[in-house]
Design a protein around this motif. Structure first.
Motif, PDB file in Angstrom:
ATOM      1  N   ASN A  46     -24.009  68.782 -14.614  1.00  0.00           N
ATOM      2  CA  ASN A  46     -22.912  68.121 -13.878  1.00  0.00           C
ATOM      3  C   ASN A  46     -23.115  68.751 -12.620  1.00  0.00           C
ATOM      4  OD1 ASN A  46     -21.401  70.680 -14.100  1.00  0.00           O
ATOM      5  ND2 ASN A  46     -20.538  69.593 -16.136  1.00  0.00           N
ATOM      6  N   ARG A  47     -22.146  68.530 -11.489  1.00  0.00           N
ATOM      7  CA  ARG A  47     -22.069  68.937 -10.226  1.00  0.00           C
ATOM      8  C   ARG A  47     -21.945  70.525 -10.190  1.00  0.00           C
ATOM      9  NH1 ARG A  47     -17.182  66.007  -7.559  1.00  0.00           N
ATOM     10  NH2 ARG A  47     -15.419  66.908  -8.815  1.00  0.00           N
ATOM     11  N   ASP A  48     -21.056  71.035 -11.250  1.00  0.00           N
ATOM     12  CA  ASP A  48     -20.734  72.157 -11.333  1.00  0.00           C
ATOM     13  C   ASP A  48     -21.990  73.224 -11.734  1.00  0.00           C
ATOM     14  OD1 ASP A  48     -18.162  71.812 -10.170  1.00  0.00           O
ATOM     15  OD2 ASP A  48     -17.596  71.237 -12.077  1.00  0.00           O
ATOM     16  N   ASN A  49     -22.829  72.762 -12.604  1.00  0.00           N
ATOM     17  CA  ASN A  49     -23.829  73.814 -13.064  1.00  0.00           C
ATOM     18  C   ASN A  49     -25.288  73.288 -12.741  1.00  0.00           C
ATOM     19  OD1 ASN A  49     -24.519  71.588 -14.793  1.00  0.00           O
ATOM     20  ND2 ASN A  49     -23.507  72.380 -16.538  1.00  0.00           N
ATOM     21  N   ALA A  50     -25.334  72.447 -11.820  1.00  0.00           N
ATOM     22  CA  ALA A  50     -26.805  71.743 -11.555  1.00  0.00           C
ATOM     23  C   ALA A  50     -27.783  72.917 -11.216  1.00  0.00           C
ATOM     24  CB  ALA A  50     -26.669  70.611 -10.672  1.00  0.00           C
ATOM     25  N   GLY A  51     -27.147  73.817 -10.225  1.00  0.00           N
ATOM     26  CA  GLY A  51     -27.684  74.915  -9.574  1.00  0.00           C
ATOM     27  C   GLY A  51     -28.333  75.843 -10.607  1.00  0.00           C
ATOM     28  N   PHE A  52     -27.587  75.966 -11.502  1.00  0.00           N
ATOM     29  CA  PHE A  52     -28.084  76.881 -12.792  1.00  0.00           C
ATOM     30  C   PHE A  52     -29.241  76.448 -13.196  1.00  0.00           C
ATOM     31  CE2 PHE A  52     -28.347  77.921 -17.207  1.00  0.00           C
ATOM     32  CZ  PHE A  52     -28.490  79.259 -17.194  1.00  0.00           C
TER      33      PHE A  52
ATOM     34  N   ARG B  44     -21.860  84.336  -7.431  1.00  0.00           N
ATOM     35  CA  ARG B  44     -20.907  85.374  -6.932  1.00  0.00           C
ATOM     36  C   ARG B  44     -20.189  84.835  -5.993  1.00  0.00           C
ATOM     37  NH1 ARG B  44     -24.783  89.662  -3.890  1.00  0.00           N
ATOM     38  NH2 ARG B  44     -25.044  87.506  -2.662  1.00  0.00           N
ATOM     39  N   CYS B  45     -18.874  85.180  -6.086  1.00  0.00           N
ATOM     40  CA  CYS B  45     -17.739  84.800  -5.264  1.00  0.00           C
ATOM     41  C   CYS B  45     -17.798  85.283  -3.969  1.00  0.00           C
ATOM     42  CB  CYS B  45     -16.324  85.285  -5.897  1.00  0.00           C
ATOM     43  SG  CYS B  45     -14.818  84.756  -4.858  1.00  0.00           S
ATOM     44  N   SER B  46     -17.535  84.325  -2.898  1.00  0.00           N
ATOM     45  CA  SER B  46     -17.666  84.922  -1.549  1.00  0.00           C
ATOM     46  C   SER B  46     -16.332  85.491  -1.023  1.00  0.00           C
ATOM     47  CB  SER B  46     -18.026  83.593  -0.573  1.00  0.00           C
ATOM     48  OG  SER B  46     -19.192  82.782  -0.958  1.00  0.00           O
ATOM     49  N   GLY B  47     -15.356  85.289  -2.088  1.00  0.00           N
ATOM     50  CA  GLY B  47     -13.917  86.036  -1.425  1.00  0.00           C
ATOM     51  C   GLY B  47     -13.998  87.526  -1.762  1.00  0.00           C
TER      52      GLY B  47
ATOM     53  N   LEU C 112     -18.917  88.540  -9.973  1.00  0.00           N
ATOM     54  CA  LEU C 112     -19.857  87.850 -10.552  1.00  0.00           C
ATOM     55  C   LEU C 112     -19.144  86.977 -11.753  1.00  0.00           C
ATOM     56  CD1 LEU C 112     -22.818  90.340 -10.622  1.00  0.00           C
ATOM     57  CD2 LEU C 112     -22.354  88.410  -8.942  1.00  0.00           C
ATOM     58  N   ARG C 113     -19.807  85.723 -11.911  1.00  0.00           N
ATOM     59  CA  ARG C 113     -19.325  84.752 -13.132  1.00  0.00           C
ATOM     60  C   ARG C 113     -20.321  84.380 -13.757  1.00  0.00           C
ATOM     61  NH1 ARG C 113     -16.836  81.954  -8.269  1.00  0.00           N
ATOM     62  NH2 ARG C 113     -17.591  79.822  -8.394  1.00  0.00           N
ATOM     63  N   PHE C 114     -20.095  84.279 -15.247  1.00  0.00           N
ATOM     64  CA  PHE C 114     -21.177  83.240 -15.917  1.00  0.00           C
ATOM     65  C   PHE C 114     -20.234  82.904 -17.310  1.00  0.00           C
ATOM     66  CE2 PHE C 114     -24.501  81.841 -18.669  1.00  0.00           C
ATOM     67  CZ  PHE C 114     -25.317  81.289 -18.072  1.00  0.00           C
ATOM     68  N   PRO C 115     -20.135  81.671 -17.729  1.00  0.00           N
ATOM     69  CA  PRO C 115     -21.169  80.466 -17.003  1.00  0.00           C
ATOM     70  C   PRO C 115     -20.386  79.977 -15.677  1.00  0.00           C
ATOM     71  CG  PRO C 115     -19.717  79.822 -18.821  1.00  0.00           C
ATOM     72  CD  PRO C 115     -19.517  81.216 -18.841  1.00  0.00           C
ATOM     73  N   TRP C 116     -21.065  79.068 -15.171  1.00  0.00           N
ATOM     74  CA  TRP C 116     -21.173  78.777 -13.818  1.00  0.00           C
ATOM     75  C   TRP C 116     -19.503  77.973 -13.629  1.00  0.00           C
ATOM     76  CZ3 TRP C 116     -24.997  76.966  -9.933  1.00  0.00           C
ATOM     77  CH2 TRP C 116     -25.809  77.991  -9.671  1.00  0.00           C
ATOM     78  N   LEU C 117     -18.711  78.135 -12.705  1.00  0.00           N
ATOM     79  CA  LEU C 117     -17.384  77.468 -12.662  1.00  0.00           C
ATOM     80  C   LEU C 117     -17.092  77.054 -11.184  1.00  0.00           C
ATOM     81  CD1 LEU C 117     -15.088  79.908 -14.528  1.00  0.00           C
ATOM     82  CD2 LEU C 117     -15.776  77.885 -15.496  1.00  0.00           C
ATOM     83  N   PRO C 118     -16.624  75.833 -10.843  1.00  0.00           N
ATOM     84  CA  PRO C 118     -16.160  75.630  -9.566  1.00  0.00           C
ATOM     85  C   PRO C 118     -15.560  76.403  -8.750  1.00  0.00           C
ATOM     86  CG  PRO C 118     -14.728  74.339 -10.925  1.00  0.00           C
ATOM     87  CD  PRO C 118     -15.880  75.065 -12.021  1.00  0.00           C
ATOM     88  N   GLY C 119     -14.662  77.580  -9.214  1.00  0.00           N
ATOM     89  CA  GLY C 119     -14.093  78.281  -8.458  1.00  0.00           C
ATOM     90  C   GLY C 119     -14.009  79.520  -9.169  1.00  0.00           C
ATOM     91  N   CYS C 120     -13.576  80.559  -8.249  1.00  0.00           N
ATOM     92  CA  CYS C 120     -13.340  81.968  -9.114  1.00  0.00           C
ATOM     93  C   CYS C 120     -12.093  82.179  -9.727  1.00  0.00           C
ATOM     94  CB  CYS C 120     -13.257  83.025  -7.665  1.00  0.00           C
ATOM     95  SG  CYS C 120     -13.329  84.618  -8.397  1.00  0.00           S
TER      96      CYS C 120
ATOM     97  N   GLY D  34      -9.487  82.848  -7.203  1.00  0.00           N
ATOM     98  CA  GLY D  34      -9.194  81.370  -6.770  1.00  0.00           C
ATOM     99  C   GLY D  34     -10.135  80.847  -5.704  1.00  0.00           C
ATOM    100  N   CYS D  35     -11.007  81.686  -4.957  1.00  0.00           N
ATOM    101  CA  CYS D  35     -11.749  81.253  -4.092  1.00  0.00           C
ATOM    102  C   CYS D  35     -12.839  80.105  -4.376  1.00  0.00           C
ATOM    103  CB  CYS D  35     -12.702  82.467  -3.301  1.00  0.00           C
ATOM    104  SG  CYS D  35     -13.649  81.862  -1.932  1.00  0.00           S
ATOM    105  N   LEU D  36     -12.899  78.963  -3.551  1.00  0.00           N
ATOM    106  CA  LEU D  36     -13.855  78.134  -3.847  1.00  0.00           C
ATOM    107  C   LEU D  36     -15.397  78.326  -3.483  1.00  0.00           C
ATOM    108  CD1 LEU D  36     -11.695  74.868  -3.775  1.00  0.00           C
ATOM    109  CD2 LEU D  36     -12.256  76.134  -5.517  1.00  0.00           C
ATOM    110  N   GLU D  37     -15.679  79.274  -2.736  1.00  0.00           N
ATOM    111  CA  GLU D  37     -16.886  79.506  -2.142  1.00  0.00           C
ATOM    112  C   GLU D  37     -17.720  80.583  -2.913  1.00  0.00           C
ATOM    113  OE1 GLU D  37     -18.003  77.493   0.649  1.00  0.00           O
ATOM    114  OE2 GLU D  37     -15.942  76.644   0.463  1.00  0.00           O
ATOM    115  N   TRP D  38     -18.992  80.352  -3.086  1.00  0.00           N
ATOM    116  CA  TRP D  38     -19.801  81.251  -3.672  1.00  0.00           C
ATOM    117  C   TRP D  38     -21.269  80.970  -3.335  1.00  0.00           C
ATOM    118  CZ3 TRP D  38     -23.489  78.519  -6.470  1.00  0.00           C
ATOM    119  CH2 TRP D  38     -23.044  77.107  -6.798  1.00  0.00           C
ATOM    120  N   ASP D  39     -21.954  82.181  -3.653  1.00  0.00           N
ATOM    121  CA  ASP D  39     -23.405  81.903  -3.429  1.00  0.00           C
ATOM    122  C   ASP D  39     -24.121  82.609  -5.022  1.00  0.00           C
ATOM    123  OD1 ASP D  39     -23.008  84.830  -3.646  1.00  0.00           O
ATOM    124  OD2 ASP D  39     -23.883  85.032  -1.631  1.00  0.00           O
ATOM    125  N   THR D  40     -25.208  82.935  -5.234  1.00  0.00           N
ATOM    126  CA  THR D  40     -25.879  83.366  -6.316  1.00  0.00           C
ATOM    127  C   THR D  40     -26.627  84.574  -6.143  1.00  0.00           C
ATOM    128  OG1 THR D  40     -27.787  81.894  -6.008  1.00  0.00           O
ATOM    129  CG2 THR D  40     -25.976  80.826  -7.150  1.00  0.00           C
TER     130      THR D  40
END
Length: 325
Positions: A196-202, A215-218, A222-230, A234-240
């Motif tokens: 789905n749109r939340d894990n397609a990048g994985f 990786r949370c931008s805020g 680090l988090r796994f599995p992939w989630l839409p926010g931290c 609670g930050c919604l921005e992230w990179d990998t």
């Protein structure tokens, strides 16, 4: 073609089932323990939930714990009515002897906090008509539970099960290796991952033979599995970041049953702690299932199962920086 007599018997039977709708399943149930901090802590550790709102004696309980405070354990609850047992006996007597949970719905009306005393009532909300599923033919039974704290309605929990007669299946002869014909048979292929749109990048990373961790931008967590926010800030921005591929078997299970055509039990499924600190579930390959051990160093590789599916798995080896126990 079904006879008129059969249809009349079926109608009469389903009218018996429908008569249980609206009847109480539990009356004036009392939670065995008040909402408490230790249980919340166990839940948070199991779920990996680091939200600070759920920590400390004055914190609220995670809303999804709603049903936890009503569970009766092995000894059950007082206040359980006979209606639920009668309904199950009626289904069992007609051959619908198997049961599987299908889904639940929860509605939250107020937060629960340590010290809240829990009471609840439950009723049989609905019994479906006869349904035919891949598991077999049966009836969906939905129970609604109203959960109260200090007499005030705190939430509603709906739980749905299927009581069914298992479908007859032909026994599949097991072989050491599937034939080429079996490999091309969709029924013998491994299930496809839900993308789905939340894990397609994985999964795009997997296609490039990269294991990507969010990786949370805020806060940088680090988090796994992939989630839409931290789940830490609670930050919604992230990179990998790309995992090094080294890990350790943190825990594992050996699967013996059920024998799906796409798998060849027994086999080991590991909870692997990566050197980056996050954990993921995957197969441990290249070693007999009974030789897998907690603390075993493993190394990432990508294994192709068919022309469409390639998955990250782990093989003994690597530096194995990580936890255990």
């Amino acid at each position: 073609m079904r006879s008129q007599a059969y249809e009349e018997r079926l109608k009469a039977y389903e009218e018996q089932l429908k008569a249980y709708e609206g009847r109480a399943a539990t009356v004036a149930g009392v939670g065995k323990d008040p909402v408490n901090e230790p249980m919340i802590r166990h839940w948070r550790e199991a779920m990996g939930d680091t939200n600070p709102e759920y920590a400390g004696p004055d914190a609220m309980a995670p809303p999804t714990m709603l049903q936890v405070w009503t569970m009766g354990g092995l000894s059950g609850h007082t206040g359980r009515s006979e209606a639920y047992d009668e309904l199950f006996a009626l289904l069992d007597g007609a051959g619908y002897t198997s049961v599987v949970a299908t889904d639940c719905e929860q509605e939250y009306l107020r937060p629960l906090r340590p010290g809240d005393e829990i009471t609840f009532d439950a009723l049989i909300e609905s019994v479906s008509g006869r349904k035919t599923t891949k598991l077999g033919t049966g009836y969906f039974v939905t129970t609604r539970m109203d959960v109260r704290a200090g007499g005030e309605l705190a939430g509603t929990h709906r739980f749905r099960i299927l009581k069914y007669a298992p479908a007859q299946r032909k026994q599949r002869q097991r072989t050491e290796q599937p034939s080429p014909k079996d490999r091309s048979n969709p029924k013998s292929r491994r299930p496809r991952p839900v993308i789905n749109r939340d894990n397609a990048g994985f999964w795009e990373g997997v296609a490039r033979h990269q294991l990507l961790i969010q990786r949370c931008s805020g806060c940088g967590a680090l988090r796994f599995p992939w989630l839409p926010g931290c789940n830490a800030c609670g930050c919604l921005e992230w990179d990998t970041v790309e995992a090094s591929g080294d890990g350790t078997v943190y825990s594992y299970v050996v699967m013996h049953h059920p024998p799906f055509p796409a798998f060849d039990p027994p086999y080991a499924v590991g909870l692997v702690e990566l050197s980056e600190g996050v954990r993921m579930v995957s197969n441990v390959v290249g070693v007999p299932y009974d030789k897998v051990r907690i603390g075993m160093p493993v190394r990432l590789e990508f294994q192709r199962y068919d022309e469409e599916l390639e998955l990250p798995v782990f093989r003994p080896g690597g530096t194995g920086e990580g936890g255990g126990g």
